[in-house]
Scaffold this motif. Structure first.
Motif, PDB file in Angstrom:
ATOM      1  N   ILE A 119       0.869  -1.177   0.000  1.00  0.00           N
ATOM      2  CA  ILE A 119       0.000   0.000   0.000  1.00  0.00           C
ATOM      3  C   ILE A 119       0.907   1.228   0.000  1.00  0.00           C
ATOM      4  N   ALA A 120       0.606   2.171  -0.860  1.00  0.00           N
ATOM      5  CA  ALA A 120       1.433   3.370  -1.002  1.00  0.00           C
ATOM      6  C   ALA A 120       0.539   4.594  -1.079  1.00  0.00           C
ATOM      7  N   VAL A 121       0.882   5.620  -0.313  1.00  0.00           N
ATOM      8  CA  VAL A 121       0.109   6.865  -0.275  1.00  0.00           C
ATOM      9  C   VAL A 121       1.063   8.037  -0.465  1.00  0.00           C
ATOM     10  N   ASP A 122       0.686   8.974  -1.306  1.00  0.00           N
ATOM     11  CA  ASP A 122       1.458  10.192  -1.514  1.00  0.00           C
ATOM     12  C   ASP A 122       1.734  10.843  -0.153  1.00  0.00           C
ATOM     13  N   PRO A 123       2.993  11.219   0.123  1.00  0.00           N
ATOM     14  CA  PRO A 123       3.309  11.824   1.423  1.00  0.00           C
ATOM     15  C   PRO A 123       2.410  12.994   1.789  1.00  0.00           C
ATOM     16  N   ALA A 124       1.979  13.779   0.812  1.00  0.00           N
ATOM     17  CA  ALA A 124       1.134  14.937   1.094  1.00  0.00           C
ATOM     18  C   ALA A 124      -0.264  14.538   1.566  1.00  0.00           C
ATOM     19  N   HIS A 125      -0.660  13.278   1.351  1.00  0.00           N
ATOM     20  CA  HIS A 125      -1.998  12.830   1.730  1.00  0.00           C
ATOM     21  C   HIS A 125      -1.987  11.833   2.881  1.00  0.00           C
ATOM     22  N   ARG A 126      -0.805  11.588   3.457  1.00  0.00           N
ATOM     23  CA  ARG A 126      -0.758  10.672   4.589  1.00  0.00           C
ATOM     24  C   ARG A 126      -1.397  11.315   5.809  1.00  0.00           C
ATOM     25  N   GLY A 127      -2.070  10.493   6.591  1.00  0.00           N
ATOM     26  CA  GLY A 127      -2.760  10.986   7.771  1.00  0.00           C
ATOM     27  C   GLY A 127      -4.121  11.561   7.495  1.00  0.00           C
ATOM     28  N   SER A 128      -4.577  11.491   6.234  1.00  0.00           N
ATOM     29  CA  SER A 128      -5.880  12.052   5.875  1.00  0.00           C
ATOM     30  C   SER A 128      -6.938  10.986   5.646  1.00  0.00           C
ATOM     31  N   GLY A 129      -6.617   9.724   5.948  1.00  0.00           N
ATOM     32  CA  GLY A 129      -7.600   8.651   5.806  1.00  0.00           C
ATOM     33  C   GLY A 129      -7.526   7.887   4.504  1.00  0.00           C
ATOM     34  N   VAL A 130      -6.588   8.230   3.630  1.00  0.00           N
ATOM     35  CA  VAL A 130      -6.493   7.536   2.343  1.00  0.00           C
ATOM     36  C   VAL A 130      -6.152   6.067   2.547  1.00  0.00           C
ATOM     37  N   GLY A 131      -5.191   5.780   3.432  1.00  0.00           N
ATOM     38  CA  GLY A 131      -4.816   4.395   3.680  1.00  0.00           C
ATOM     39  C   GLY A 131      -5.977   3.568   4.192  1.00  0.00           C
ATOM     40  N   THR A 132      -6.783   4.153   5.065  1.00  0.00           N
ATOM     41  CA  THR A 132      -7.952   3.452   5.592  1.00  0.00           C
ATOM     42  C   THR A 132      -8.947   3.137   4.484  1.00  0.00           C
ATOM     43  N   LEU A 133      -9.199   4.099   3.596  1.00  0.00           N
ATOM     44  CA  LEU A 133     -10.119   3.865   2.485  1.00  0.00           C
ATOM     45  C   LEU A 133      -9.614   2.762   1.567  1.00  0.00           C
ATOM     46  N   LEU A 134      -8.328   2.748   1.310  1.00  0.00           N
ATOM     47  CA  LEU A 134      -7.763   1.703   0.455  1.00  0.00           C
ATOM     48  C   LEU A 134      -7.914   0.326   1.102  1.00  0.00           C
ATOM     49  N   LEU A 135      -7.650   0.237   2.406  1.00  0.00           N
ATOM     50  CA  LEU A 135      -7.795  -1.035   3.098  1.00  0.00           C
ATOM     51  C   LEU A 135      -9.244  -1.509   3.093  1.00  0.00           C
ATOM     52  N   GLU A 136     -10.185  -0.584   3.259  1.00  0.00           N
ATOM     53  CA  GLU A 136     -11.597  -0.952   3.206  1.00  0.00           C
ATOM     54  C   GLU A 136     -11.972  -1.519   1.840  1.00  0.00           C
TER      55      GLU A 136
END
Length: 205
Positions: A119-136
């Motif tokens: 799983i990879a998230v742009d550093p500028a968007h980390r901590g904004s819930g993107v990782g959680t949405l991807l896992l869901e």
């Protein structure tokens, strides 16, 4: 598709976003993959050329790819490329030891498991819930494909990712010590984590 604020989650890497997807993947995993695929620009090009578009869920901010999570199904993962592709790209003498390093990272799934391919998230968007949405969304994919569990492997050098996985219901089920890889690939242990697929997840998408 689903949206949260300005983020849209979709299945598959959007056409034309291969290079961007490879850059995100390399930013997240380049330390681990570097010894096998360096130099970085060549590595990103190799990953982009051999992506399996249908083995990912993607996060978009507008039309810009800001995150993705890969998975393995029916023998294919997000990051593709055969041994022959590696040898053609890097040459025989350089390619053979690279193949040996890549083999060290392989993990075979157990029956009923969907294995995440990073799983990879742009550093500028980390901590904004993107990782959680991807896992869901990975959970929804697993349910739709009939899997009972989602499995992932997290290295000891990535405590932030492990904390996210634990918050999303993943439980550590074993740790493999790899001290011989710490100097080479930047990690000395790999922890396997699993989460059951909830029956309700099959309804999302």
């Amino acid at each position: 598709m689903r949206s949260s604020q300005a983020i849209t989650i979709r299945r598959g890497v959007p056409p034309g976003a291969e290079r961007r997807a490879a850059e995100l993947y390399w930013e997240a995993f380049g330390r681990k993959l570097g010894p096998a695929l360096n130099p970085p620009d060549k590595a990103v090009g190799f990953i982009a050329a051999h992506l399996n578009h249908d083995r990912a869920v993607a996060a978009l901010a507008g039309d810009r790819l800001v995150g993705l999570a890969g998975y393995r199904h029916a023998g294919r993962a997000l990051t593709g490329g055969t041994a022959g592709d590696v040898l053609r790209s890097y040459g025989l003498l350089s390619g053979l030891p690279r193949l040996a390093l890549l083999a060290l990272l392989e993990r075979d799934p157990a029956p009923g498991e969907l294995v995440m391919d990073g799983i990879a998230v742009d550093p500028a968007h980390r901590g904004s819930g993107v990782g959680t949405l991807l896992l869901e969304e990975i959970g929804s994919v697993a349910a739709a494909l009939g899997y009972r569990r989602v499995r992932l492997d997290v290295v000891d050098g990535n405590p932030r990712a492990r904390a996210l996985y634990e918050r999303r219901g993943f439980t550590a089920t074993g740790t493999e010590r790899t001290p011989y890889l710490r100097g080479l690939m930047g990690f000395g242990a790999v922890t396997t984590m699993r989460r059951p697929v909830a029956a309700t997840e099959g309804g999302r998408g």
